[in-house]
Write a protein that holds these residues in place. Sequence first.
Motif, PDB file in Angstrom:
ATOM      1  N   LEU A  10     -12.576   8.555   3.287  1.00 11.56           N
ATOM      2  CA  LEU A  10     -12.752   7.017   4.338  1.00 11.56           C
ATOM      3  C   LEU A  10     -13.296   6.104   3.444  1.00 11.56           C
ATOM      4  CD1 LEU A  10     -13.741   8.800   7.345  1.00 11.56           C
ATOM      5  CD2 LEU A  10     -11.209   8.529   6.150  1.00 11.56           C
ATOM      6  N   LEU A  13     -11.135   4.467   0.789  1.00 11.77           N
ATOM      7  CA  LEU A  13      -9.642   4.086   1.805  1.00 11.77           C
ATOM      8  C   LEU A  13     -10.221   2.267   1.662  1.00 11.77           C
ATOM      9  CD1 LEU A  13      -8.372   7.034   3.190  1.00 11.77           C
ATOM     10  CD2 LEU A  13      -7.313   5.912   0.115  1.00 11.77           C
ATOM     11  N   GLY A  14     -11.333   2.695   2.751  1.00 14.82           N
ATOM     12  CA  GLY A  14     -11.648   1.110   3.299  1.00 14.82           C
ATOM     13  C   GLY A  14     -11.826   0.504   1.855  1.00 14.82           C
ATOM     14  N   PHE A  17      -8.805  -1.074   0.679  1.00 13.16           N
ATOM     15  CA  PHE A  17      -8.390  -1.980   1.663  1.00 13.16           C
ATOM     16  C   PHE A  17      -8.738  -3.375   1.774  1.00 13.16           C
ATOM     17  CE2 PHE A  17      -7.440  -3.492   5.759  1.00 13.16           C
ATOM     18  CZ  PHE A  17      -6.204  -3.167   6.256  1.00 13.16           C
ATOM     19  N   PHE A  72      -9.550  -1.833  10.171  1.00 15.33           N
ATOM     20  CA  PHE A  72      -8.625  -0.788   9.840  1.00 15.33           C
ATOM     21  C   PHE A  72      -9.513   0.405   9.856  1.00 15.33           C
ATOM     22  CE2 PHE A  72      -7.778   1.382   5.557  1.00 15.33           C
ATOM     23  CZ  PHE A  72      -6.793   2.467   5.807  1.00 15.33           C
ATOM     24  N   PRO A  74      -9.384   3.272   8.409  1.00 19.32           N
ATOM     25  CA  PRO A  74      -9.628   4.826   7.412  1.00 19.32           C
ATOM     26  C   PRO A  74      -9.045   6.398   8.221  1.00 19.32           C
ATOM     27  CG  PRO A  74     -11.351   3.777   6.905  1.00 19.32           C
ATOM     28  CD  PRO A  74     -10.675   3.189   7.845  1.00 19.32           C
ATOM     29  N   THR A  75      -8.385   7.052   7.997  1.00 23.22           N
ATOM     30  CA  THR A  75      -8.131   8.592   8.716  1.00 23.22           C
ATOM     31  C   THR A  75      -8.271   9.565   6.542  1.00 23.22           C
ATOM     32  OG1 THR A  75      -6.562   8.856   8.956  1.00 23.22           O
ATOM     33  CG2 THR A  75      -7.665   7.711  10.584  1.00 23.22           C
ATOM     34  N   HIS A  78      -4.641   8.934   5.755  1.00 28.45           N
ATOM     35  CA  HIS A  78      -4.300   7.491   4.703  1.00 28.45           C
ATOM     36  C   HIS A  78      -3.906   8.219   3.755  1.00 28.45           C
ATOM     37  CE1 HIS A  78      -5.408   5.664   8.644  1.00 28.45           C
ATOM     38  NE2 HIS A  78      -4.297   5.091   7.723  1.00 28.45           N
ATOM     39  N   ILE A  83      -1.438   2.003   2.160  1.00 27.56           N
ATOM     40  CA  ILE A  83      -2.359   1.082   2.276  1.00 27.56           C
ATOM     41  C   ILE A  83      -1.704  -0.193   1.261  1.00 27.56           C
ATOM     42  CG2 ILE A  83      -4.650   0.193   0.991  1.00 27.56           C
ATOM     43  CD1 ILE A  83      -5.524   1.919   2.246  1.00 27.56           C
TER      44      ILE A  83
END
Length: 124
Positions: A10, A13-14, A17, A72, A74-75, A78, A83
Amino acid sequence: MEREQTWKTLTDLGSYFKNGLQTIFAESAIDVEISGMNALPVWTYGGELSNAIKTLITEKMLDHGYLFSSAFYPTSAHEISDIDDCLKTLKNILNEIEPYVNSYSEMMTRISSGEAHQGFKRLN
């Protein structure tokens, strides 16, 4: 959770992004402040027309199937490709709306549902 290291996924991903947002908005005339933890990036639009800009971007992203506002979440579902697709769509929308982001009347002609409400006041 420990086996999959969800917290790391997470955060990664964050962060991905968040970096993409910074790159896109750096190339844009739209004033944005990006902050928050990497696992939960948030952004705010600056200037007098910030709420109209946020509303227009939100509507246009929704037209493309993205529930997009100012954070956002994130999970583990994703993927980087999700993204990338979202950021590509955002970049195209910013290019489309950039010529009239300094004109409230121009933006309002493009917002179909009216400007978003701010705060938590009663609507009735």
